[in-house]
Enzyme design. Structure first.
Site, mmCIF file in Angstrom:
data_model
loop_
_atom_site.group_PDB
_atom_site.id
_atom_site.type_symbol
_atom_site.label_atom_id
_atom_site.label_comp_id
_atom_site.label_asym_id
_atom_site.label_seq_id
_atom_site.Cartn_x
_atom_site.Cartn_y
_atom_site.Cartn_z
ATOM 1 N N SER A 130 0.855 -1.185 0.000
ATOM 2 C CA SER A 130 0.000 0.000 0.000
ATOM 3 C C SER A 130 0.891 1.235 0.000
ATOM 4 O O SER A 130 2.039 1.179 0.474
ATOM 5 C CB SER A 130 -0.874 0.015 1.258
ATOM 6 N N TYR A 142 -3.123 -0.616 10.171
ATOM 7 C CA TYR A 142 -2.951 -0.869 8.730
ATOM 8 C C TYR A 142 -1.548 -0.459 8.287
ATOM 9 O O TYR A 142 -0.845 -1.218 7.597
ATOM 10 C CB TYR A 142 -4.011 -0.072 7.961
HETATM 11 P P1 NAI Z 1 -11.467 -5.122 -0.671
HETATM 12 O O1 NAI Z 1 -11.824 -4.867 0.746
HETATM 13 O O2 NAI Z 1 -12.388 -4.665 -1.743
HETATM 14 O O3 NAI Z 1 -11.186 -6.694 -0.885
HETATM 15 C C1 NAI Z 1 -10.423 -7.414 0.017
HETATM 16 C C2 NAI Z 1 -10.767 -8.898 -0.118
HETATM 17 O O4 NAI Z 1 -9.970 -9.606 0.847
HETATM 18 C C3 NAI Z 1 -12.223 -9.190 0.183
HETATM 19 O O5 NAI Z 1 -12.757 -10.051 -0.811
HETATM 20 C C4 NAI Z 1 -12.170 -9.889 1.537
HETATM 21 O O6 NAI Z 1 -13.206 -10.838 1.740
HETATM 22 C C5 NAI Z 1 -10.804 -10.550 1.483
HETATM 23 N N1 NAI Z 1 -10.299 -10.887 2.808
HETATM 24 C C6 NAI Z 1 -10.340 -10.139 3.939
HETATM 25 N N2 NAI Z 1 -9.845 -10.830 4.962
HETATM 26 C C7 NAI Z 1 -9.457 -12.037 4.479
HETATM 27 C C8 NAI Z 1 -8.882 -13.193 5.051
HETATM 28 N N3 NAI Z 1 -8.626 -13.267 6.374
HETATM 29 N N4 NAI Z 1 -8.613 -14.246 4.246
HETATM 30 C C9 NAI Z 1 -8.890 -14.196 2.931
HETATM 31 N N5 NAI Z 1 -9.464 -13.135 2.324
HETATM 32 C C10 NAI Z 1 -9.737 -12.067 3.100
HETATM 33 O O7 NAI Z 1 -10.024 -4.481 -0.848
HETATM 34 P P2 NAI Z 1 -9.149 -4.100 -2.129
HETATM 35 O O8 NAI Z 1 -9.174 -2.653 -2.279
HETATM 36 O O9 NAI Z 1 -9.456 -4.958 -3.289
HETATM 37 O O10 NAI Z 1 -7.709 -4.464 -1.527
HETATM 38 C C11 NAI Z 1 -6.876 -5.490 -2.020
HETATM 39 C C12 NAI Z 1 -5.489 -5.270 -1.438
HETATM 40 O O11 NAI Z 1 -4.993 -3.986 -1.838
HETATM 41 C C13 NAI Z 1 -5.452 -5.265 0.097
HETATM 42 O O12 NAI Z 1 -4.262 -5.890 0.536
HETATM 43 C C14 NAI Z 1 -5.400 -3.787 0.433
HETATM 44 O O13 NAI Z 1 -4.799 -3.539 1.684
HETATM 45 C C15 NAI Z 1 -4.563 -3.260 -0.707
HETATM 46 N N6 NAI Z 1 -4.720 -1.843 -0.961
HETATM 47 C C16 NAI Z 1 -5.911 -1.307 -1.353
HETATM 48 C C17 NAI Z 1 -5.996 0.050 -1.643
HETATM 49 C C18 NAI Z 1 -7.229 0.697 -2.172
HETATM 50 O O14 NAI Z 1 -7.205 1.911 -2.346
HETATM 51 N N7 NAI Z 1 -8.313 -0.008 -2.421
HETATM 52 C C19 NAI Z 1 -4.856 0.933 -1.465
HETATM 53 C C20 NAI Z 1 -3.650 0.269 -1.051
HETATM 54 C C21 NAI Z 1 -3.609 -1.059 -0.810
#
Ligand code: NAI
Length: 249
Positions: A130, A142
């Site tokens: 991130s 985070y």
């Molecule tokens: P999101 O919240 O839309 O999706 C995250 C997914 O991870 C969800 O499907 C959720 O069910 C799953 N998840 C959560 N806990 C879990 C666990 N214990 N085991 C397996 N799956 C689990 O988030 P997004 O935006 O798609 O994020 C993806 C990655 O990108 C994450 O690592 C997030 O920290 C990172 N990120 C996102 C940013 C953004 O602006 N959206 C910015 C920087 C990093």
């Protein structure tokens, strides 16, 4: 025309965590289009996703046994699953700190531990960090978890390099997903004002880099950390100065 282009991940078996929605879902789709046999996983029972809680050693062991039986090997792992928790230093509770670190740091560690025995030279691991891993960011659990993930990535790149397994980290900025949809509008506005490209990112801004890092095109790239953030972290806080001087000129 694109139909004529060779698929870059043909025949590769790739595991994606957190693939039920957001970036993980887009990654699973994009990697499949490039010819990979994608094992999409998530803690939720979403259609098309195998159940895998990244914090569960049992779930990882079961997945490894399944992949050993079905394919004999794994070529790629995208440690994408992540959670945020928007408590500041004054408010954060130890149990929330531990929960966020369990998903964002221990999860990728378990993935690496369970998938690398199935990997051979040429395999590739991508950790999703991130912009919060490169800066001070107010949600302290985070931020610290994503900084810790950088340490894990660097150590894993060093330790797995001699086996020909590469480990790289992608650092998204503000990407339009459900994670950012849950943030207050001030969060979006402040991010936009600090992003030189002047827009938020989409999942389609992330997937080409993940594809490249899993493919043999990046065969000599390991231990790299690549922001995909519209320039957010590159200016190191100097953009407001530049903007102010431009306004006054
Ligand atoms: P999101 O919240 O839309 O999706 C995250 C997914 O991870 C969800 O499907 C959720 O069910 C799953 N998840 C959560 N806990 C879990 C666990 N214990 N085991 C397996 N799956 C689990 O988030 P997004 O935006 O798609 O994020 C993806 C990655 O990108 C994450 O690592 C997030 O920290 C990172 N990120 C996102 C940013 C953004 O602006 N959206 C910015 C920087 C990093």
């Amino acid at each position: 025309m694109s139909e004529l282009r060779p698929k870059r991940l043909l025949g590769k078996v790739v595991v994606v965590t957190g693939a039920a929605r957001g970036q993980g879902a887009a990654e699973a789709e994009a990697l499949t289009r490039e010819g990979a046999r994608v094992i999409a996983t998530d803690v939720t029972g979403a259609p098309g996703c195998r159940h895998l809680d990244v914090t569960s050693e049992k779930d990882w062991a079961q997945l490894a046994a399944h992949l050993r039986e079905a394919y004999g090997r794994v070529h790629g792992l995208v440690n994408n699953a992540g959670v945020t928790w928007r408590a500041r230093i004054d408010d954060i509770r130890p149990e929330d700190m531990a929960r966020v670190h369990a998903v964002n740091v221990t999860g990728p560690l378990l993935g690496i531990q369970h998938m690398t025995p199935l990997m051979r030279a040429g395999a590739s691991i991508v950790n999703v960090g991130s912009s919060a891993a490169l800066t001070a960011h107010y949600p302290v659990a985070y931020t610290t978890s994503k900084w810790a993930l950088r340490g894990l990535s660097a150590t894993a790149a060093m330790e797995l390099g001699p086996r020909g397994i590469r480990v790289n980290t992608v650092h998204p900025g503000f990407i339009e997903t459900e994670m950012t949809a849950s943030a207050p509008s001030a969060f979006r506005e402040a991010n936009l004002s600090q992003t030189p490209l002047g827009r938020t990112g989409t999942v389609d801004d992330i997937t080409p880099l993940i594809t490249f890092l899993l493919s043999d095109d990046s065969a000599f790239v390991t231990g790299a950390e690549i922001p995909v953030d519209g320039g957010l972290t590159a200016h190191g806080g100097a953009k407001p100065i530049s903007d102010a001087l431009r306004r006054d000129a």
